[in-house]
Design a protein around this motif. Structure first.
Motif, PDB file in Angstrom:
ATOM      1  N   ALA A   1     -41.522  10.055 -41.395  1.00 16.29           N
ATOM      2  CA  ALA A   1     -41.271  10.773 -42.634  1.00 16.29           C
ATOM      3  C   ALA A   1     -40.916   9.753 -43.706  1.00 16.29           C
ATOM      4  CB  ALA A   1     -40.133  11.775 -42.445  1.00 16.29           C
ATOM      5  N   LEU A   2     -41.059  10.141 -44.969  1.00 16.22           N
ATOM      6  CA  LEU A   2     -40.741   9.238 -46.065  1.00 16.22           C
ATOM      7  C   LEU A   2     -39.274   8.816 -45.976  1.00 16.22           C
ATOM      8  CD1 LEU A   2     -41.976   7.950 -48.597  1.00 16.22           C
ATOM      9  CD2 LEU A   2     -41.107   9.895 -49.910  1.00 16.22           C
ATOM     10  N   GLY A   3     -39.029   7.504 -46.031  1.00 14.69           N
ATOM     11  CA  GLY A   3     -37.668   7.001 -45.994  1.00 14.69           C
ATOM     12  C   GLY A   3     -37.135   6.717 -44.608  1.00 14.69           C
ATOM     13  N   THR A   4     -37.997   6.867 -43.563  1.00 20.14           N
ATOM     14  CA  THR A   4     -37.526   6.593 -42.189  1.00 20.14           C
ATOM     15  C   THR A   4     -38.363   5.489 -41.552  1.00 20.14           C
ATOM     16  OG1 THR A   4     -38.951   8.326 -41.270  1.00 20.14           O
ATOM     17  CG2 THR A   4     -36.693   8.943 -41.861  1.00 20.14           C
ATOM     18  N   GLU A   5     -38.688   4.480 -42.341  1.00 14.57           N
ATOM     19  CA  GLU A   5     -39.588   3.425 -41.884  1.00 14.57           C
ATOM     20  C   GLU A   5     -39.024   2.568 -40.764  1.00 14.57           C
ATOM     21  OE1 GLU A   5     -38.968   4.201 -44.962  1.00 14.57           O
ATOM     22  OE2 GLU A   5     -40.885   4.710 -45.894  1.00 14.57           O
ATOM     23  N   ASP A   6     -37.769   2.746 -40.415  1.00 10.41           N
ATOM     24  CA  ASP A   6     -37.179   1.906 -39.379  1.00 10.41           C
ATOM     25  C   ASP A   6     -37.284   2.515 -37.988  1.00 10.41           C
ATOM     26  OD1 ASP A   6     -35.483   3.993 -39.987  1.00 10.41           O
ATOM     27  OD2 ASP A   6     -33.646   2.831 -39.728  1.00 10.41           O
ATOM     28  N   ASP A   7     -37.874   3.711 -37.850  1.00  7.68           N
ATOM     29  CA  ASP A   7     -38.002   4.271 -36.504  1.00  7.68           C
ATOM     30  C   ASP A   7     -39.327   3.833 -35.884  1.00  7.68           C
ATOM     31  OD1 ASP A   7     -40.125   6.139 -37.076  1.00  7.68           O
ATOM     32  OD2 ASP A   7     -38.663   7.429 -38.053  1.00  7.68           O
ATOM     33  N   ASN A   8     -39.599   4.281 -34.639  1.00  8.00           N
ATOM     34  CA  ASN A   8     -40.735   3.750 -33.904  1.00  8.00           C
ATOM     35  C   ASN A   8     -41.979   4.625 -33.985  1.00  8.00           C
ATOM     36  OD1 ASN A   8     -39.875   5.878 -32.366  1.00  8.00           O
ATOM     37  ND2 ASN A   8     -40.009   4.822 -30.400  1.00  8.00           N
ATOM     38  N   ARG A   9     -41.992   5.541 -34.932  1.00  5.76           N
ATOM     39  CA  ARG A   9     -43.197   6.336 -35.106  1.00  5.76           C
ATOM     40  C   ARG A   9     -44.263   5.565 -35.884  1.00  5.76           C
ATOM     41  NH1 ARG A   9     -40.508  11.773 -37.368  1.00  5.76           N
ATOM     42  NH2 ARG A   9     -39.162  10.222 -38.355  1.00  5.76           N
ATOM     43  N   LEU A  10     -45.456   6.134 -36.008  1.00  9.76           N
ATOM     44  CA  LEU A  10     -46.513   5.486 -36.757  1.00  9.76           C
ATOM     45  C   LEU A  10     -46.160   5.454 -38.242  1.00  9.76           C
ATOM     46  CD1 LEU A  10     -47.915   6.051 -34.024  1.00  9.76           C
ATOM     47  CD2 LEU A  10     -50.027   6.380 -35.299  1.00  9.76           C
ATOM     48  N   PRO A  11     -46.764   4.530 -39.011  1.00  4.90           N
ATOM     49  CA  PRO A  11     -46.400   4.382 -40.425  1.00  4.90           C
ATOM     50  C   PRO A  11     -46.591   5.667 -41.228  1.00  4.90           C
ATOM     51  CG  PRO A  11     -47.747   2.544 -39.691  1.00  4.90           C
ATOM     52  CD  PRO A  11     -47.757   3.548 -38.577  1.00  4.90           C
ATOM     53  N   TYR A  12     -45.805   5.772 -42.283  1.00  8.87           N
ATOM     54  CA  TYR A  12     -45.815   6.968 -43.129  1.00  8.87           C
ATOM     55  C   TYR A  12     -47.218   7.326 -43.626  1.00  8.87           C
ATOM     56  CZ  TYR A  12     -45.088   9.871 -47.269  1.00  8.87           C
ATOM     57  OH  TYR A  12     -45.155  10.872 -48.208  1.00  8.87           O
ATOM     58  N   GLY A  13     -48.032   6.345 -43.944  1.00  9.82           N
ATOM     59  CA  GLY A  13     -49.355   6.607 -44.504  1.00  9.82           C
ATOM     60  C   GLY A  13     -50.433   6.921 -43.482  1.00  9.82           C
ATOM     61  N   THR A  14     -50.077   7.122 -42.238  1.00 12.77           N
ATOM     62  CA  THR A  14     -51.069   7.397 -41.191  1.00 12.77           C
ATOM     63  C   THR A  14     -51.927   8.605 -41.523  1.00 12.77           C
ATOM     64  OG1 THR A  14     -49.759   6.378 -39.436  1.00 12.77           O
ATOM     65  CG2 THR A  14     -51.337   8.067 -38.761  1.00 12.77           C
ATOM     66  N   LEU A  15     -53.228   8.472 -41.273  1.00 15.16           N
ATOM     67  CA  LEU A  15     -54.200   9.539 -41.492  1.00 15.16           C
ATOM     68  C   LEU A  15     -54.515  10.231 -40.171  1.00 15.16           C
ATOM     69  CD1 LEU A  15     -56.565   7.315 -43.624  1.00 15.16           C
ATOM     70  CD2 LEU A  15     -55.232   9.220 -44.549  1.00 15.16           C
ATOM     71  N   VAL A  16     -54.754  11.540 -40.234  1.00 17.22           N
ATOM     72  CA  VAL A  16     -55.089  12.306 -39.034  1.00 17.22           C
ATOM     73  C   VAL A  16     -56.321  13.164 -39.297  1.00 17.22           C
ATOM     74  CG1 VAL A  16     -52.761  12.364 -38.078  1.00 17.22           C
ATOM     75  CG2 VAL A  16     -53.449  14.120 -39.726  1.00 17.22           C
ATOM     76  N   ARG A  17     -57.037  13.450 -38.240  1.00 14.67           N
ATOM     77  CA  ARG A  17     -58.234  14.288 -38.343  1.00 14.67           C
ATOM     78  C   ARG A  17     -57.831  15.757 -38.344  1.00 14.67           C
ATOM     79  NH1 ARG A  17     -63.622  14.129 -34.429  1.00 14.67           N
ATOM     80  NH2 ARG A  17     -64.725  15.828 -35.489  1.00 14.67           N
TER      81      ARG A  17
END
Length: 239
Positions: free
Chosen positions: A114-130
């Motif tokens: 989510a925006l503002g949580t760049e320090d966690d281990n999820r994929l980057p905020y700008g990730t695109l999905v189908r």
């Protein structure tokens, strides 16, 4: 179901199966437009901005006669771009998403920062999905069966993410909970047999050169993976 919807769903299903059986293009998420364009260029595809959207966030991948809609996972409002995509690339104007259906992603938005949580281990905020049109009941079922459990399982260093057999089932509107109990319990094998039969009908088994028993085994392995992450518990963040 209207004739136009049936025509679109048949085309969508063909595109999904075609992508899945191609090991080089079996993807449901890309960490950036550059990552998506790079792989598309290697796989005889092209990425273009969806025209008339008013911004450049909605993308269309055209590859081997198929068109796919891609959007930022964290974007709100998938419906309007989807309807525009269907009109431009499939030639009919549904006006709205048909009752009983939903526009959704294969790779859960909860697995993207989510925006503002760049320090966690999820994929980057700008990730695109189908994005795909999925039967609402099946879509909602998969949210509880696996998507919630898989939050936090992403690898932020991998440029693209493949979709699994269970995500393929969702894409084809095949429920993995036909007889109850979900991915475990006394009806597990019956549920997986239902999914496997659907895969066979859609040509997945033939495309992969797999038999029913092999597919059942793959579904069991993936169910164990989901259970592993479920037992680990959700990370301490929302989204």
């Amino acid at each position: 179901m209207s004739q136009a919807l049936s025509t679109y769903l048949a085309a969508q299903n063909r595109a999904v199966v075609h992508a899945f059986v191609d090991s080089g293009w079996c993807i449901c998420a890309a960490i950036s437009r550059d990552a998506l364009e790079s792989l598309a260029a290697q796989r005889q595809g092209v990425v273009r901005t969806l025209s008339g959207q008013g911004n450049d966030t909605a993308l269309v991948v055209q590859r081997q006669g198929h068109a796919e809609l891609w959007l930022p996972a964290r974007q709100r409002g998938y419906t309007a771009p989807f309807l525009r995509f269907v009109e431009q690339h499939f030639g009919f104007r549904p006006g709205r998403v048909p009752p009983g259906w939903q526009v959704d992603h294969l790779f859960s938005r909860g697995r993207v920062q989510a925006l503002g949580t760049e320090d966690d281990n999820r994929l980057p905020y700008g990730t695109l999905v189908r994005l795909l049109l999925v039967q609402a009941e099946v879509n909602q079922s998969f949210g509880g069966l696996m998507e919630g459990a898989m939050i936090g399982s992403g690898n932020p260093f991998r440029a693209v993410r493949r979709f699994t057999y269970l995500q393929l089932a969702k894409a084809l509107s095949l429920t993995a909970n036909r007889f109850g109990g979900g991915l475990s319990g006394p009806y597990q094998m019956a549920n997986f047999a239902h999914v496997t039969e659907g895969f066979e009908t859609h040509g997945v088994l033939a495309g992969l050169g797999m038999g029913r028993e092999q597919m059942m085994q793959q579904l069991l392995i993936q169910a164990e993976t989901v259970q592993h992450y479920r037992q680990r518990g959700r990370p301490a963040f929302s989204g």
